[in-house]
Design a protein around this motif. Structure first.
Motif, PDB file in Angstrom:
ATOM      1  N   GLU A  34      20.955   1.416   7.568  1.00  0.00           N
ATOM      2  CA  GLU A  34      19.712   1.391   8.341  1.00  0.00           C
ATOM      3  C   GLU A  34      18.676   2.357   7.783  1.00  0.00           C
ATOM      4  OE1 GLU A  34      22.851   3.242  11.197  1.00  0.00           O
ATOM      5  OE2 GLU A  34      22.789   1.814   9.521  1.00  0.00           O
ATOM      6  N   ASP A  35      19.129   3.418   7.097  1.00  0.00           N
ATOM      7  CA  ASP A  35      18.185   4.329   6.470  1.00  0.00           C
ATOM      8  C   ASP A  35      17.424   3.627   5.354  1.00  0.00           C
ATOM      9  OD1 ASP A  35      19.271   6.258   8.123  1.00  0.00           O
ATOM     10  OD2 ASP A  35      20.679   6.971   6.606  1.00  0.00           O
ATOM     11  N   LEU A  36      18.120   2.809   4.598  1.00  0.00           N
ATOM     12  CA  LEU A  36      17.488   2.069   3.516  1.00  0.00           C
ATOM     13  C   LEU A  36      16.584   0.957   4.051  1.00  0.00           C
ATOM     14  CD1 LEU A  36      20.339   1.709   0.860  1.00  0.00           C
ATOM     15  CD2 LEU A  36      18.259   3.071   0.686  1.00  0.00           C
ATOM     16  N   ALA A  37      16.938   0.412   5.199  1.00  0.00           N
ATOM     17  CA  ALA A  37      16.172  -0.702   5.764  1.00  0.00           C
ATOM     18  C   ALA A  37      14.897  -0.236   6.457  1.00  0.00           C
ATOM     19  CB  ALA A  37      17.035  -1.488   6.748  1.00  0.00           C
ATOM     20  N   ASP A  38      14.848   1.022   6.865  1.00  0.00           N
ATOM     21  CA  ASP A  38      13.714   1.548   7.617  1.00  0.00           C
ATOM     22  C   ASP A  38      12.661   2.082   6.643  1.00  0.00           C
ATOM     23  OD1 ASP A  38      11.923   2.780   9.273  1.00  0.00           O
ATOM     24  OD2 ASP A  38      13.345   4.188  10.173  1.00  0.00           O
TER      25      ASP A  38
ATOM     26  N   PRO B 240       0.810  -1.223   0.000  1.00  0.00           N
ATOM     27  CA  PRO B 240       0.000   0.000   0.000  1.00  0.00           C
ATOM     28  C   PRO B 240       0.841   1.270   0.000  1.00  0.00           C
ATOM     29  CG  PRO B 240      -0.867  -1.603   1.557  1.00  0.00           C
ATOM     30  CD  PRO B 240       0.450  -2.135   1.091  1.00  0.00           C
ATOM     31  N   ARG B 241       2.033   1.228   0.613  1.00  0.00           N
ATOM     32  CA  ARG B 241       2.837   2.451   0.704  1.00  0.00           C
ATOM     33  C   ARG B 241       3.517   2.796  -0.610  1.00  0.00           C
ATOM     34  NH1 ARG B 241       8.608   2.753   2.124  1.00  0.00           N
ATOM     35  NH2 ARG B 241       9.586   0.836   1.425  1.00  0.00           N
ATOM     36  N   ALA B 242       3.947   1.794  -1.353  1.00  0.00           N
ATOM     37  CA  ALA B 242       4.705   2.045  -2.576  1.00  0.00           C
ATOM     38  C   ALA B 242       3.933   1.702  -3.832  1.00  0.00           C
ATOM     39  CB  ALA B 242       6.014   1.254  -2.545  1.00  0.00           C
ATOM     40  N   GLY B 243       2.770   1.067  -3.689  1.00  0.00           N
ATOM     41  CA  GLY B 243       2.063   0.592  -4.864  1.00  0.00           C
ATOM     42  C   GLY B 243       2.808  -0.583  -5.473  1.00  0.00           C
TER      43      GLY B 243
ATOM     44  N   GLN C  18      13.321   5.136  -2.202  1.00  0.00           N
ATOM     45  CA  GLN C  18      14.042   4.281  -1.271  1.00  0.00           C
ATOM     46  C   GLN C  18      14.248   2.892  -1.863  1.00  0.00           C
ATOM     47  OE1 GLN C  18      12.053   2.960   2.391  1.00  0.00           O
ATOM     48  NE2 GLN C  18      13.850   3.653   3.532  1.00  0.00           N
ATOM     49  N   LEU C  19      13.221   2.362  -2.517  1.00  0.00           N
ATOM     50  CA  LEU C  19      13.343   1.048  -3.142  1.00  0.00           C
ATOM     51  C   LEU C  19      14.350   1.080  -4.285  1.00  0.00           C
ATOM     52  CD1 LEU C  19       9.563   0.074  -3.230  1.00  0.00           C
ATOM     53  CD2 LEU C  19      11.327  -0.904  -1.746  1.00  0.00           C
ATOM     54  N   GLN C  20      14.364   2.159  -5.061  1.00  0.00           N
ATOM     55  CA  GLN C  20      15.309   2.278  -6.162  1.00  0.00           C
ATOM     56  C   GLN C  20      16.739   2.326  -5.643  1.00  0.00           C
ATOM     57  OE1 GLN C  20      15.043   2.414  -9.521  1.00  0.00           O
ATOM     58  NE2 GLN C  20      12.831   2.257  -9.689  1.00  0.00           N
TER      59      GLN C  20
END
Length: 292
Positions: A133-137, A82-85, A241-243
């Motif tokens: 941790e920024d990418l993991a959160d 839901p957050r990223a589609g 963030q996913l990219q």
């Protein structure tokens, strides 16, 4: 005396029962992928999109079908939530892939600026998510500014120059050399702003190049503009963030982070001061509105 051996037919193994894929299912799966190719579209604001996402999560057969449609289009599914589609990225051979050479040609008449455009994108990603941790959160939001990114790259240029001098390396990059060493001197020589008579940034200046990068990322649904300070301030989205997670293992990004220019301790960040900043060209108002 011969022994008779009785042969029996092997027991038939029941074939797994699977429901046939209908044209309507294929159309729905393709529709979901089409939604995923509209990065600014938010599932919460589109009922059909939200319903297809729910079906993807609850119906494994439909999920496999949607994944297959994406694969056939040369897309990689990063996340469906839901957050990223339906967050997708283009594989290298996909018709949807945006190659840096094509991007640079669209943003500049000088093909020699390709390294600078690539470095600008790399720097935005590194500043937005400097720690694993920024990418993991999933709840983490990074913030960058155009002038802050320029200051970051210029300080990286200084650090790379010092490293090259220490090792007695040739600091004039070859045009086809990979990695940061090929771009740092070109960036350092380029004007930071080069404003025109009406105070607009020159497209070929380093802040102009960064401005093109963040505008492209905003149009692609990866950043959201939040203000005009520092040449323009931006916040990251879940898709970005996913990219960046997908590219985090790249050697160039790792090298940029290992320079130690962006220290992060308690959730705040700033540029480390250079040992000698007298001849270090920095953009005005290069403060870094960095984290939420």
């Amino acid at each position: 005396m011969t022994e008779q051996v009785e042969w029996s037919e092997p027991e038939a193994v029941a074939a797994p029962v699977s429901s046939a894929v209908t044209p309507a299912d294929a159309a729905d799966a393709a529709r979901l992928v089409a939604f995923g190719l509209q990065p600014k579209l938010q599932p919460a604001r589109d009922q059909e999109y939200a319903e297809l996402l729910r079906r993807y999560r609850e119906d494994p057969a439909f999920a496999r079908l949607a994944d297959a449609v994406a694969t056939g289009l040369g897309l990689v599914v990063l996340e469906v939530s839901p957050r990223a589609g339906m967050a997708v990225t283009a594989a290298e051979d996909s018709v949807f892939a945006v190659r840096m050479g094509d991007y640079a040609r669209r943003t500049s008449a000088d093909s020699g600026d390709r390294f600078l455009h690539g470095l600008a994108h790399l720097a935005v990603a590194a500043m937005a998510f400097p720690r694993p941790e920024d990418l993991a959160d999933d709840g983490y939001i990074g913030r960058v500014s155009v002038n802050g990114v320029d200051a970051f790259v210029r300080q990286a240029c200084r650090r790379l120059e010092e490293r090259a001098d220490e090792h007695g390396e040739n600091t004039d990059p070859a045009t086809d050399a990979p990695g940061l060493e090929a771009a740092w001197r070109i960036w350092a020589r380029r004007s930071s702003t080069g404003a025109t008579k009406d105070a607009r940034r020159l497209a070929g200046s380093t802040t102009g190049i960064i401005g093109k990068a963040v505008a492209f990322l905003t149009d692609s649904g990866f950043l959201q503009r939040t203000g005009d300070d520092g040449g323009g301030t931006y916040r990251t989205t879940a898709r970005y963030q996913l990219q960046v997670r997908d590219m985090a293992g790249s050697a160039a990004m790792a090298e940029l982070l290992e320079l130690g220019i962006v220290p992060v301790t308690d959730g705040t960040a700033s540029l480390l001061p250079a040992e000698d900043t007298e001849d270090l060209e920095l953009a005005a108002d290069a403060g870094l509105p960095f984290h939420s």
